[in-house]
Design a protein around this motif. Structure first.
Motif, PDB file in Angstrom:
ATOM      1  N   PHE A  47      32.702 -19.180  32.361  1.00  0.00           N
ATOM      2  CA  PHE A  47      33.851 -19.322  31.461  1.00  0.00           C
ATOM      3  C   PHE A  47      33.803 -20.580  30.612  1.00  0.00           C
ATOM      4  N   GLY A  48      32.838 -21.456  30.833  1.00  0.00           N
ATOM      5  CA  GLY A  48      32.712 -22.683  30.067  1.00  0.00           C
ATOM      6  C   GLY A  48      32.857 -23.910  30.941  1.00  0.00           C
ATOM      7  N   LYS A  49      33.015 -25.077  30.286  1.00  0.00           N
ATOM      8  CA  LYS A  49      33.161 -26.333  31.022  1.00  0.00           C
ATOM      9  C   LYS A  49      34.563 -26.451  31.593  1.00  0.00           C
ATOM     10  N   GLY A  50      34.624 -27.058  32.773  1.00  0.00           N
ATOM     11  CA  GLY A  50      35.900 -27.341  33.405  1.00  0.00           C
ATOM     12  C   GLY A  50      35.905 -28.779  33.896  1.00  0.00           C
ATOM     13  N   TYR A  51      37.076 -29.370  33.957  1.00  0.00           N
ATOM     14  CA  TYR A  51      37.226 -30.760  34.352  1.00  0.00           C
ATOM     15  C   TYR A  51      38.317 -30.867  35.417  1.00  0.00           C
ATOM     16  N   SER A  52      37.987 -31.491  36.540  1.00  0.00           N
ATOM     17  CA  SER A  52      38.954 -31.711  37.614  1.00  0.00           C
ATOM     18  C   SER A  52      39.296 -33.191  37.629  1.00  0.00           C
ATOM     19  N   VAL A  53      40.509 -33.527  37.202  1.00  0.00           N
ATOM     20  CA  VAL A  53      40.939 -34.916  37.113  1.00  0.00           C
ATOM     21  C   VAL A  53      41.706 -35.285  38.380  1.00  0.00           C
ATOM     22  N   ILE A  54      41.353 -36.437  38.943  1.00  0.00           N
ATOM     23  CA  ILE A  54      41.955 -36.909  40.186  1.00  0.00           C
ATOM     24  C   ILE A  54      43.193 -37.749  39.864  1.00  0.00           C
ATOM     25  N   HIS A  55      44.341 -37.320  40.362  1.00  0.00           N
ATOM     26  CA  HIS A  55      45.572 -38.087  40.199  1.00  0.00           C
ATOM     27  C   HIS A  55      45.758 -38.929  41.454  1.00  0.00           C
ATOM     28  N   PRO A  56      46.112 -40.225  41.332  1.00  0.00           N
ATOM     29  CA  PRO A  56      46.215 -41.106  42.509  1.00  0.00           C
ATOM     30  C   PRO A  56      47.133 -40.578  43.614  1.00  0.00           C
ATOM     31  N   HIS A  58      47.775 -37.379  44.369  1.00  0.00           N
ATOM     32  CA  HIS A  58      47.313 -36.142  44.996  1.00  0.00           C
ATOM     33  C   HIS A  58      45.922 -36.230  45.592  1.00  0.00           C
ATOM     34  N   GLY A  59      45.161 -37.229  45.222  1.00  0.00           N
ATOM     35  CA  GLY A  59      43.847 -37.451  45.814  1.00  0.00           C
ATOM     36  C   GLY A  59      42.800 -36.420  45.402  1.00  0.00           C
ATOM     37  N   LYS A  60      41.626 -36.552  45.979  1.00  0.00           N
ATOM     38  CA  LYS A  60      40.487 -35.706  45.617  1.00  0.00           C
ATOM     39  C   LYS A  60      40.626 -34.279  46.118  1.00  0.00           C
ATOM     40  N   GLU A  61      41.482 -34.052  47.111  1.00  0.00           N
ATOM     41  CA  GLU A  61      41.657 -32.704  47.648  1.00  0.00           C
ATOM     42  C   GLU A  61      42.482 -31.819  46.710  1.00  0.00           C
ATOM     43  N   ASN A  62      43.258 -32.435  45.822  1.00  0.00           N
ATOM     44  CA  ASN A  62      44.139 -31.673  44.933  1.00  0.00           C
ATOM     45  C   ASN A  62      44.051 -32.162  43.490  1.00  0.00           C
ATOM     46  N   PRO A  63      42.855 -32.051  42.879  1.00  0.00           N
ATOM     47  CA  PRO A  63      42.730 -32.486  41.487  1.00  0.00           C
ATOM     48  C   PRO A  63      43.420 -31.493  40.544  1.00  0.00           C
ATOM     49  N   THR A  64      43.676 -31.950  39.337  1.00  0.00           N
ATOM     50  CA  THR A  64      44.243 -31.085  38.304  1.00  0.00           C
ATOM     51  C   THR A  64      43.096 -30.587  37.432  1.00  0.00           C
ATOM     52  N   TRP A  65      42.982 -29.268  37.292  1.00  0.00           N
ATOM     53  CA  TRP A  65      41.870 -28.683  36.558  1.00  0.00           C
ATOM     54  C   TRP A  65      42.268 -28.442  35.105  1.00  0.00           C
ATOM     55  N   PHE A  66      41.359 -28.746  34.182  1.00  0.00           N
ATOM     56  CA  PHE A  66      41.562 -28.536  32.754  1.00  0.00           C
ATOM     57  C   PHE A  66      40.374 -27.775  32.183  1.00  0.00           C
ATOM     58  N   ASP A  67      40.630 -26.886  31.226  1.00  0.00           N
ATOM     59  CA  ASP A  67      39.507 -26.346  30.478  1.00  0.00           C
ATOM     60  C   ASP A  67      39.088 -27.414  29.469  1.00  0.00           C
ATOM     61  N   GLU A  68      37.980 -27.192  28.793  1.00  0.00           N
ATOM     62  CA  GLU A  68      37.426 -28.234  27.915  1.00  0.00           C
ATOM     63  C   GLU A  68      38.385 -28.646  26.803  1.00  0.00           C
ATOM     64  N   ASN A  69      39.013 -27.686  26.137  1.00  0.00           N
ATOM     65  CA  ASN A  69      39.926 -28.013  25.037  1.00  0.00           C
ATOM     66  C   ASN A  69      41.115 -28.830  25.497  1.00  0.00           C
ATOM     67  N   ARG A  70      41.720 -28.424  26.605  1.00  0.00           N
ATOM     68  CA  ARG A  70      42.890 -29.148  27.109  1.00  0.00           C
ATOM     69  C   ARG A  70      42.495 -30.545  27.584  1.00  0.00           C
ATOM     70  N   PHE A  71      41.325 -30.677  28.223  1.00  0.00           N
ATOM     71  CA  PHE A  71      40.859 -31.977  28.687  1.00  0.00           C
ATOM     72  C   PHE A  71      40.684 -32.916  27.489  1.00  0.00           C
ATOM     73  N   LEU A  72      40.004 -32.459  26.445  1.00  0.00           N
ATOM     74  CA  LEU A  72      39.752 -33.288  25.271  1.00  0.00           C
ATOM     75  C   LEU A  72      41.036 -33.628  24.523  1.00  0.00           C
ATOM     76  N   GLU A  73      42.048 -32.827  24.671  1.00  0.00           N
ATOM     77  CA  GLU A  73      43.354 -33.076  24.049  1.00  0.00           C
ATOM     78  C   GLU A  73      44.089 -34.232  24.747  1.00  0.00           C
ATOM     79  N   HIS A  74      43.828 -34.405  26.053  1.00  0.00           N
ATOM     80  CA  HIS A  74      44.578 -35.380  26.847  1.00  0.00           C
ATOM     81  C   HIS A  74      43.781 -36.588  27.312  1.00  0.00           C
ATOM     82  N   PHE A  75      42.436 -36.508  27.279  1.00  0.00           N
ATOM     83  CA  PHE A  75      41.598 -37.586  27.821  1.00  0.00           C
ATOM     84  C   PHE A  75      40.414 -37.869  26.912  1.00  0.00           C
ATOM     85  N   GLU A  76      39.878 -39.101  27.040  1.00  0.00           N
ATOM     86  CA  GLU A  76      38.628 -39.480  26.349  1.00  0.00           C
ATOM     87  C   GLU A  76      37.719 -40.184  27.307  1.00  0.00           C
TER      88      GLU A  76
END
Length: 76
Positions: A47-56, A58-76
């Motif tokens: 389905f393409g690139k995916g990004y799992s961002v770790i929120h302090p 929720h820790g590494k067990e519960n990252p927030t997943w983003f598709d590539e477009n949404r990730f690039l919209e919110h992070f650099e």
């Protein structure tokens, strides 16, 4: 783990559906703060690139997943 910087704050909601009475997971609204640095993992699938961002909180067990477009919209 790679690092990314939040460039656009937005509200997210975590649902605790673990059914584990000992779960330390706290469901509810949270946000990534503009200017803050977060760790993330990058994955590639059919389905393409995916990004799992770790929120302090929720820790590494519960990252927030983003598709590539949404990730690039919110992070650099």
């Amino acid at each position: 783990m790679k690092k990314c910087k939040c460039i656009k704050e937005s509200k997210w909601f975590l649902i605790d559906d673990s059914f584990d009475l000992d779960s330390k997971l706290k469901g509810g609204e949270f946000s990534f703060q503009t200017g803050e640095i977060y760790e993330y993992d990058e994955t590639e699938s059919f389905f393409g690139k995916g990004y799992s961002v770790i929120h302090p909180i929720h820790g590494k067990e519960n990252p927030t997943w983003f598709d590539e477009n949404r990730f690039l919209e919110h992070f650099e």
